[in-house]
Design a protein around this motif. Structure first.
Motif, mmCIF file in Angstrom:
data_model
loop_
_atom_site.group_PDB
_atom_site.id
_atom_site.type_symbol
_atom_site.label_atom_id
_atom_site.label_comp_id
_atom_site.label_asym_id
_atom_site.label_seq_id
_atom_site.Cartn_x
_atom_site.Cartn_y
_atom_site.Cartn_z
ATOM 1 N N ASP A 59 0.825 -1.200 0.000
ATOM 2 C CA ASP A 59 0.000 0.000 0.000
ATOM 3 C C ASP A 59 0.862 1.254 0.000
ATOM 4 O O ASP A 59 2.059 1.219 0.291
ATOM 5 N N SER A 60 0.214 2.374 -0.307
ATOM 6 C CA SER A 60 0.831 3.675 -0.076
ATOM 7 C C SER A 60 0.832 3.909 1.425
ATOM 8 O O SER A 60 -0.220 3.893 2.068
ATOM 9 N N CYS A 61 2.013 4.094 2.006
ATOM 10 C CA CYS A 61 2.135 4.094 3.462
ATOM 11 C C CYS A 61 2.630 5.427 4.001
ATOM 12 O O CYS A 61 3.379 6.148 3.340
ATOM 13 N N VAL A 62 2.220 5.717 5.215
ATOM 14 C CA VAL A 62 2.793 6.790 6.011
ATOM 15 C C VAL A 62 3.771 6.154 6.988
ATOM 16 O O VAL A 62 3.448 5.156 7.639
ATOM 17 N N PHE A 63 4.976 6.716 7.079
ATOM 18 C CA PHE A 63 6.005 6.181 7.964
ATOM 19 C C PHE A 63 6.295 7.173 9.084
ATOM 20 O O PHE A 63 6.338 8.383 8.859
ATOM 21 N N PHE A 64 6.489 6.655 10.292
ATOM 22 C CA PHE A 64 7.023 7.472 11.378
ATOM 23 C C PHE A 64 7.921 6.603 12.244
ATOM 24 O O PHE A 64 7.973 5.382 12.081
ATOM 25 N N HIS A 65 8.641 7.242 13.169
ATOM 26 C CA HIS A 65 9.629 6.518 13.963
ATOM 27 C C HIS A 65 8.948 5.522 14.892
ATOM 28 O O HIS A 65 7.892 5.794 15.466
ATOM 29 N N GLU A 66 9.569 4.369 15.059
ATOM 30 C CA GLU A 66 8.975 3.316 15.875
ATOM 31 C C GLU A 66 8.830 3.711 17.345
ATOM 32 O O GLU A 66 8.000 3.152 18.066
ATOM 33 N N ASP A 67 9.612 4.686 17.815
ATOM 34 C CA ASP A 67 9.453 5.164 19.190
ATOM 35 C C ASP A 67 8.071 5.772 19.429
ATOM 36 O O ASP A 67 7.622 5.877 20.574
ATOM 37 N N GLU A 68 7.401 6.202 18.349
ATOM 38 C CA GLU A 68 6.088 6.833 18.476
ATOM 39 C C GLU A 68 4.952 5.820 18.613
ATOM 40 O O GLU A 68 3.806 6.207 18.864
ATOM 41 N N TRP A 69 5.252 4.540 18.463
ATOM 42 C CA TRP A 69 4.209 3.520 18.446
ATOM 43 C C TRP A 69 3.413 3.505 19.755
ATOM 44 O O TRP A 69 3.959 3.313 20.832
ATOM 45 N N ARG A 70 2.110 3.767 19.651
ATOM 46 C CA ARG A 70 1.153 3.709 20.763
ATOM 47 C C ARG A 70 1.542 4.631 21.929
ATOM 48 O O ARG A 70 1.338 4.288 23.090
ATOM 49 N N GLN A 71 2.017 5.822 21.629
ATOM 50 C CA GLN A 71 2.347 6.757 22.705
ATOM 51 C C GLN A 71 1.138 7.576 23.153
ATOM 52 O O GLN A 71 1.064 7.985 24.308
ATOM 53 N N ILE A 72 0.209 7.857 22.250
ATOM 54 C CA ILE A 72 -1.048 8.533 22.609
ATOM 55 C C ILE A 72 -2.165 7.658 22.071
ATOM 56 O O ILE A 72 -2.411 7.623 20.862
ATOM 57 N N GLU A 73 -2.837 6.920 22.944
ATOM 58 C CA GLU A 73 -3.755 5.897 22.461
ATOM 59 C C GLU A 73 -5.053 5.852 23.266
ATOM 60 O O GLU A 73 -5.122 6.289 24.416
ATOM 61 N N PHE A 74 -6.069 5.281 22.633
ATOM 62 C CA PHE A 74 -7.364 5.063 23.265
ATOM 63 C C PHE A 74 -7.358 3.680 23.916
ATOM 64 O O PHE A 74 -6.983 2.693 23.283
ATOM 65 N N VAL A 75 -7.780 3.629 25.186
ATOM 66 C CA VAL A 75 -7.737 2.380 25.947
ATOM 67 C C VAL A 75 -9.068 2.191 26.665
ATOM 68 O O VAL A 75 -9.626 3.139 27.233
ATOM 69 N N SER A 76 -9.565 0.972 26.656
ATOM 70 C CA SER A 76 -10.814 0.659 27.343
ATOM 71 C C SER A 76 -10.716 0.971 28.839
ATOM 72 O O SER A 76 -9.706 0.682 29.489
ATOM 73 N N LYS A 77 -11.785 1.548 29.384
ATOM 74 C CA LYS A 77 -11.824 1.820 30.818
ATOM 75 C C LYS A 77 -11.801 0.533 31.643
ATOM 76 O O LYS A 77 -11.471 0.564 32.833
#
Length: 227
Positions: A59-77
């Motif tokens: 696919d046509s992809c957007v890339f960012f640094h792996e350190d950013e993985w799941r740093q601001i995320e939605f989580v079930s209460k």
């Protein structure tokens, strides 16, 4: 653990800001340097311990640094207990392993988050309906320093907010905010995000800032936290 992180290359080092051993072995073609791992400084107080799976890039992809993985995320209460334990680990890093200078803040250790392998479960169409009533154009997702693209990864932008996550069939298993184009974009998205949190029983967690948002606080505190 620090040595393992360093070897895997999933942290960013502050070049020139930490000491290396003076021990060097020179040959005609190469120079080796011995790094004292106790002097390594990390640019982030926390990382998600597990990266996603990867597949061949199609696919046509957007890339960012792996350190950013799941740093601001939605989580079930429903996972509040695990959230609190992860935040306690990060709090210890801030309290006991922070290195500050006049120009930067870094960390001698990193809190690896490993208690929330699947943050949420929600149908993709239902999820996006909270964000917009317009059609969404998604792209694939890639992480720098990893070949191919994230299996099931997606990336899209809505009204100046850039989102990404993991999809299994039609079910979203991870959903995160990468960035916002402006402060105004965040303010405009607050009501939609509040409805998402309230109706789907979610928090928005900014792990590095140790910030936890519910449907009320996201309207008042999100802009000053992420800007």
């Amino acid at each position: 653990m620090k040595q393992k992180i360093f070897a895997l290359g999933i942290i960013s080092l502050l070049s020139g800001l930490f000491g290396c051993s003076d021990s060097k072995t020179e040959s005609q073609s190469t120079t080796q340097e011995t790094v004292d791992l106790d002097n390594i400084l990390f640019t982030t107080p926390t990382l998600e311990s597990g990266l996603p799976r990867f597949t061949d890039k199609t696919d046509s992809c957007v890339f960012f640094h792996e350190d950013e993985w799941r740093q601001i995320e939605f989580v079930s209460k429903d996972q509040k207990n695990a959230i609190d334990k992860e935040l306690a680990k990060i709090s210890d890093i801030h309290a006991n392993h922070t290195h500050k200078s006049e120009t930067y803040t870094a960390f001698r250790k990193v809190a690896l988050r490993d208690l929330i392998p699947q943050p949420l479960s929600i149908d993709f169409s239902k999820l996006t309906s909270y964000l917009t009533n317009q059609s969404i154009k998604t792209k694939g997702l890639g992480l720098e320093n990893n070949s191919g693209q994230v299996k099931g990864g997606f990336y899209f932008s809505v009204n100046g907010i850039n989102y990404y996550g993991l999809l299994e069939n039609t079910t979203v298993k991870a959903f995160c905010i990468y960035s916002a184009d402006s402060e105004e974009s965040l303010k405009s998205a607050a009501d939609q995000l509040s409805k998402l949190l309230a109706n789907e029983n979610l928090y928005l967690v900014d792990w590095r800032a140790m910030s936890l948002f519910d449907e009320a606080t996201i309207k008042t505190d999100l802009v000053k936290d992420i800007e």
